[in-house]
Design a protein around this motif. Sequence first.
Motif, PDB file in Angstrom:
ATOM      1  N   GLN A 264       5.264   2.790   6.668  1.00 40.87           N
ATOM      2  CA  GLN A 264       6.381   3.305   7.713  1.00 40.87           C
ATOM      3  C   GLN A 264       7.126   4.439   6.865  1.00 40.87           C
ATOM      4  N   LEU A 265       7.195   5.508   7.800  1.00 40.77           N
ATOM      5  CA  LEU A 265       7.930   6.700   7.369  1.00 40.77           C
ATOM      6  C   LEU A 265       9.019   6.891   8.224  1.00 40.77           C
ATOM      7  N   ASN A 266       9.885   7.641   7.610  1.00 41.33           N
ATOM      8  CA  ASN A 266      11.086   8.021   8.251  1.00 41.33           C
ATOM      9  C   ASN A 266      11.080   9.775   8.405  1.00 41.33           C
ATOM     10  N   VAL A 267      10.939  10.168   9.356  1.00 40.93           N
ATOM     11  CA  VAL A 267      10.560  11.300   9.529  1.00 40.93           C
ATOM     12  C   VAL A 267      11.919  12.224  10.362  1.00 40.93           C
ATOM     13  N   GLN A 268      12.238  13.288   9.742  1.00 39.24           N
ATOM     14  CA  GLN A 268      13.265  14.082  10.059  1.00 39.24           C
ATOM     15  C   GLN A 268      13.075  15.311  10.142  1.00 39.24           C
ATOM     16  N   ALA A 269      13.447  16.103  11.452  1.00 40.63           N
ATOM     17  CA  ALA A 269      13.148  17.352  11.870  1.00 40.63           C
ATOM     18  C   ALA A 269      14.132  18.033  12.457  1.00 40.63           C
ATOM     19  N   THR A 270      14.525  19.318  12.136  1.00 41.92           N
ATOM     20  CA  THR A 270      15.660  20.266  12.649  1.00 41.92           C
ATOM     21  C   THR A 270      14.786  21.368  13.317  1.00 41.92           C
TER      22      THR A 270
ATOM     23  N   SER B 243       6.486  16.208  11.249  1.00 35.16           N
ATOM     24  CA  SER B 243       7.781  17.157  11.257  1.00 35.16           C
ATOM     25  C   SER B 243       7.608  18.498  11.987  1.00 35.16           C
ATOM     26  N   GLY B 244       6.366  19.129  11.297  1.00 36.89           N
ATOM     27  CA  GLY B 244       5.890  20.445  11.923  1.00 36.89           C
ATOM     28  C   GLY B 244       5.462  20.208  13.203  1.00 36.89           C
ATOM     29  N   SER B 245       5.006  19.153  13.682  1.00 39.48           N
ATOM     30  CA  SER B 245       4.582  18.785  15.137  1.00 39.48           C
ATOM     31  C   SER B 245       5.874  18.704  15.845  1.00 39.48           C
ATOM     32  N   ILE B 246       6.668  18.096  15.588  1.00 40.15           N
ATOM     33  CA  ILE B 246       7.788  17.703  16.252  1.00 40.15           C
ATOM     34  C   ILE B 246       8.656  19.080  16.690  1.00 40.15           C
ATOM     35  N   ARG B 247       8.680  20.039  15.601  1.00 45.77           N
ATOM     36  CA  ARG B 247       9.188  21.392  15.666  1.00 45.77           C
ATOM     37  C   ARG B 247       8.832  22.109  16.459  1.00 45.77           C
ATOM     38  N   SER B 248       7.359  21.919  16.620  1.00 45.91           N
ATOM     39  CA  SER B 248       6.654  22.872  17.543  1.00 45.91           C
ATOM     40  C   SER B 248       6.917  22.361  18.973  1.00 45.91           C
ATOM     41  N   ILE B 249       6.834  21.038  19.180  1.00 47.28           N
ATOM     42  CA  ILE B 249       6.834  20.451  20.546  1.00 47.28           C
ATOM     43  C   ILE B 249       8.457  20.701  20.916  1.00 47.28           C
ATOM     44  N   VAL B 250       9.195  20.486  20.296  1.00 49.26           N
ATOM     45  CA  VAL B 250      10.846  20.550  20.722  1.00 49.26           C
ATOM     46  C   VAL B 250      11.047  22.162  21.100  1.00 49.26           C
ATOM     47  N   GLY B 251      10.502  22.981  20.330  1.00 43.55           N
ATOM     48  CA  GLY B 251      10.280  24.552  20.964  1.00 43.55           C
ATOM     49  C   GLY B 251       9.946  24.858  22.097  1.00 43.55           C
ATOM     50  N   GLN B 252       9.182  23.983  22.837  1.00 43.84           N
ATOM     51  CA  GLN B 252       8.537  24.091  24.187  1.00 43.84           C
ATOM     52  C   GLN B 252       9.194  23.476  25.033  1.00 43.84           C
ATOM     53  N   LEU B 253      10.437  22.464  24.950  1.00 49.76           N
ATOM     54  CA  LEU B 253      11.020  21.855  25.899  1.00 49.76           C
ATOM     55  C   LEU B 253      12.685  22.376  25.921  1.00 49.76           C
ATOM     56  N   THR B 254      13.248  21.969  26.884  1.00 50.75           N
ATOM     57  CA  THR B 254      14.916  22.175  26.976  1.00 50.75           C
ATOM     58  C   THR B 254      15.281  21.134  26.479  1.00 50.75           C
ATOM     59  N   VAL B 255      16.865  21.085  26.191  1.00 50.53           N
ATOM     60  CA  VAL B 255      17.211  19.766  25.633  1.00 50.53           C
ATOM     61  C   VAL B 255      17.475  18.681  26.615  1.00 50.53           C
ATOM     62  N   THR B 256      17.562  19.020  27.961  1.00 50.22           N
ATOM     63  CA  THR B 256      17.594  18.113  28.943  1.00 50.22           C
ATOM     64  C   THR B 256      16.327  17.180  29.108  1.00 50.22           C
ATOM     65  N   GLU B 257      15.326  18.111  28.903  1.00 47.57           N
ATOM     66  CA  GLU B 257      13.962  17.399  28.967  1.00 47.57           C
ATOM     67  C   GLU B 257      13.589  16.383  27.882  1.00 47.57           C
ATOM     68  N   ILE B 258      14.257  16.669  26.592  1.00 48.66           N
ATOM     69  CA  ILE B 258      13.779  15.889  25.549  1.00 48.66           C
ATOM     70  C   ILE B 258      14.734  14.726  25.499  1.00 48.66           C
ATOM     71  N   ILE B 259      16.017  14.849  25.863  1.00 52.67           N
ATOM     72  CA  ILE B 259      16.743  13.607  25.940  1.00 52.67           C
ATOM     73  C   ILE B 259      16.653  12.615  27.121  1.00 52.67           C
ATOM     74  N   THR B 260      16.112  13.132  28.191  1.00 54.14           N
ATOM     75  CA  THR B 260      15.685  12.193  29.338  1.00 54.14           C
ATOM     76  C   THR B 260      14.436  11.620  29.281  1.00 54.14           C
TER      77      THR B 260
END
Length: 213
Positions: A99-105, A154-171
């Motif tokens: 089990q991993l705890n992954v954090q990304a900003t 974490s690298g993948s999360i940063r990359s995908i987040v950069g392609q989406l808006t905040v609304t798209e992510i939280i919904t």
Amino acid sequence: AAAMMGDMLTFPFADLITNAVVFGGAALLILIVLIVILRGIKIAKPDEAIIVTSRRRRKGVAEPGVIDDDAGQRVVFGSRVFVKPVLEASFKLSLRSRQLNVQATAQTRDAITIRVNAVAVVKVGGSEQMVRAAAQRFLNQQDQIESSTEEVLSGSIRSIVGQLTVTEIITNRQALQGKVLEAVGESLDVQGLTIDTLQIKEIDDDNGYIRDL
């Protein structure tokens, strides 16, 4: 007469010693063989694989200069195998889930910096090909599987987040999880690893933007 009696006693005694030496040597040889056989039997637990290696073989006549790295390898799952002394060597690779705890900003497409906390479960794949791939990279440093996978995720999360808006992510967190899994699949396959589950636990930012939404 006494001398003759001594000679008669000497011969049986000499034979007895000879027989004892022969039987003792035979027993010692049998004991050594049994020890070698028992030490050569390796048992793989349900959550581990045993890789048995021997001299690598050439691929064939058509390619006389090419050596097949997998030709001298056997992979055993949850069973026992006999490793030939001197000719072969064996190594164990854990297949347990980690089990991993992954954090990304990362910054979203609409220029909002957010923090993503996720939990993932990773393990070595259950096929011979994936075990060989994982063994090449992690056999002598299996504790690095977690850190290596965390970096990829974490690298993948940063990359995908950069392609989406905040609304798209939280919904639609499921969509974010799916995109991340798709992105890391090929990279982890090469390393012989697979993600069992990935869950986005928390999405937050320092300015309260998500809370206000």
